[in-house]
Motif scaffolding. Sequence first.
Motif, mmCIF file in Angstrom:
data_model
loop_
_atom_site.group_PDB
_atom_site.id
_atom_site.type_symbol
_atom_site.label_atom_id
_atom_site.label_comp_id
_atom_site.label_asym_id
_atom_site.label_seq_id
_atom_site.Cartn_x
_atom_site.Cartn_y
_atom_site.Cartn_z
ATOM 1 N N THR A 23 -24.880 -18.693 11.466
ATOM 2 C CA THR A 23 -26.087 -18.769 10.818
ATOM 3 C C THR A 23 -27.454 -19.053 11.718
ATOM 4 O O THR A 23 -28.527 -18.385 11.861
ATOM 5 N N VAL A 24 -27.226 -20.482 12.224
ATOM 6 C CA VAL A 24 -28.447 -20.776 13.187
ATOM 7 C C VAL A 24 -28.608 -20.093 14.477
ATOM 8 O O VAL A 24 -29.582 -19.732 14.977
ATOM 9 N N LEU A 25 -27.225 -19.346 14.879
ATOM 10 C CA LEU A 25 -27.177 -18.651 16.280
ATOM 11 C C LEU A 25 -28.012 -17.134 15.951
ATOM 12 O O LEU A 25 -29.071 -16.902 16.592
ATOM 13 N N THR A 26 -27.753 -16.910 14.712
ATOM 14 C CA THR A 26 -28.652 -15.626 14.202
ATOM 15 C C THR A 26 -30.182 -15.966 14.157
ATOM 16 O O THR A 26 -31.090 -15.006 14.658
ATOM 17 N N VAL A 27 -30.554 -16.921 13.528
ATOM 18 C CA VAL A 27 -31.993 -17.235 13.438
ATOM 19 C C VAL A 27 -32.516 -17.634 14.718
ATOM 20 O O VAL A 27 -33.926 -17.346 14.844
ATOM 21 N N ALA A 28 -31.834 -18.226 15.597
ATOM 22 C CA ALA A 28 -32.380 -18.360 17.025
ATOM 23 C C ALA A 28 -32.663 -17.316 17.765
ATOM 24 O O ALA A 28 -33.453 -16.969 18.533
ATOM 25 N N PHE A 29 -31.788 -16.112 17.482
ATOM 26 C CA PHE A 29 -31.751 -14.858 18.269
ATOM 27 C C PHE A 29 -33.306 -14.237 17.734
ATOM 28 O O PHE A 29 -33.962 -13.804 18.357
ATOM 29 N N GLN A 30 -33.480 -14.285 16.242
ATOM 30 C CA GLN A 30 -34.710 -13.809 15.625
ATOM 31 C C GLN A 30 -35.791 -14.478 16.349
ATOM 32 O O GLN A 30 -36.938 -13.766 16.381
ATOM 33 N N ALA A 31 -35.826 -15.758 16.287
ATOM 34 C CA ALA A 31 -36.779 -16.624 16.792
ATOM 35 C C ALA A 31 -37.264 -16.156 18.227
ATOM 36 O O ALA A 31 -38.315 -16.067 18.619
ATOM 37 N N GLY A 32 -36.308 -15.883 19.000
ATOM 38 C CA GLY A 32 -36.535 -15.421 20.358
ATOM 39 C C GLY A 32 -37.168 -14.052 20.402
ATOM 40 O O GLY A 32 -38.253 -13.619 21.180
ATOM 41 N N VAL A 33 -36.821 -13.244 19.412
ATOM 42 C CA VAL A 33 -37.561 -11.776 19.116
ATOM 43 C C VAL A 33 -39.053 -12.296 18.810
ATOM 44 O O VAL A 33 -39.956 -11.599 19.505
#
Length: 374
Positions: free
Chosen positions: A83-93
């Motif tokens: 979950t945190v990794l997915t949100v971090a990827f979205q934050a990068g976008v």
Amino acid sequence: MGGRRFVRLLPAAMIVVGVVFDYFTPPAFTAVPMFAAAPLIAAPFFGLGATLRIGLAGVVAIAAMRLATGDLPGVVPFIEMLTVLTVAFQAGVINRVVRRGNEQLASARIIAETAMRAVLPTPPERIGGLQVAARYEAAQADEFVGGDLFAAADTPYGVRLVLGDVRGKGLEAVGAVAVVIGAFREAAEQEKSLEGVAQRLERALARESVRRSNLDAFEGFVTAVLAEIPPGAERVRMVNRGHPDPLLLHGDGAVEALTPSEPALPLGMDLGVRPDRSDEWELPAGGTLLFYTDGLSEARDADGVFYDPAERLRGRLFPGPEELLSALTDDVRLHTGGESTDDMALLAVARPAKGQPDRRRTVKIVKRGDTLSD
């Protein structure tokens, strides 16, 4: 400065608070939302690398905590880290989108500033034996497109000046500024009278209005004051078209408002008004003319009190027009608390006294954190 530092520390603080929260609460409670929020908070303010590192730090924190409690490996810890990794990827976008938008905005600002400087160049420090200074202050520090204008020209008829304010803002206002400045530069060299210059500006605005076939699209009207200082003469002629009264600052600190004998409508209203009539005042050696737009006189403090330039400048002396404008802009920022709502154009013209050095010793000039009345 304090707010910016808080924002930069907030993502790391969210991770630390998440660890503490997870340690002191029962297993049924989870700190995953805090770890997920950290990279999202970082995305608009940090670079891409820093944003992803903050997200990775959240994943590592979860792994370390679950390893310490013996829950790793396990389905729940895996879902939390994913979950945190997915949100971090979205934050990068999000970070890339914000960065690209900022770059486009910066490019637009550079173009706007370049356009304004091309249309509204700063006049020379000396024109026809007079000291000249001009200043354009945007209501927002990062905005450069507005409708305030000024120009000065050394002509066969003396030094001629214009300062005005176009109704409205944005690129349409810049278009009107270009029309007025262009017409002034041509008319100032050719027209024998200041009234003739004003009529040339009137006709230029009328032509532009017809060309665009929409008066509202072309901002409509311009308040302006035109001035002429004949060579070698200690006097100034003015035509005021609905603009705030200029001020004459005498060498002894007295301040005089130069109010026209007959009020006149702004330029570009096309209402068939009577012909322009200039007024004349003495401009003694050591005196300074100050022209300004209503961004100065209508600036308000927290209590709604208007800024009064005549009152604030009375009894004050300045080494030259540039120092006058610097003191004035600093003081109006103090008055408004930095919350100006309108652009401000200033033009100061000084006739040096005989034998007066370029920089004469005078009373203290206001600086940030000070007031003119100190």
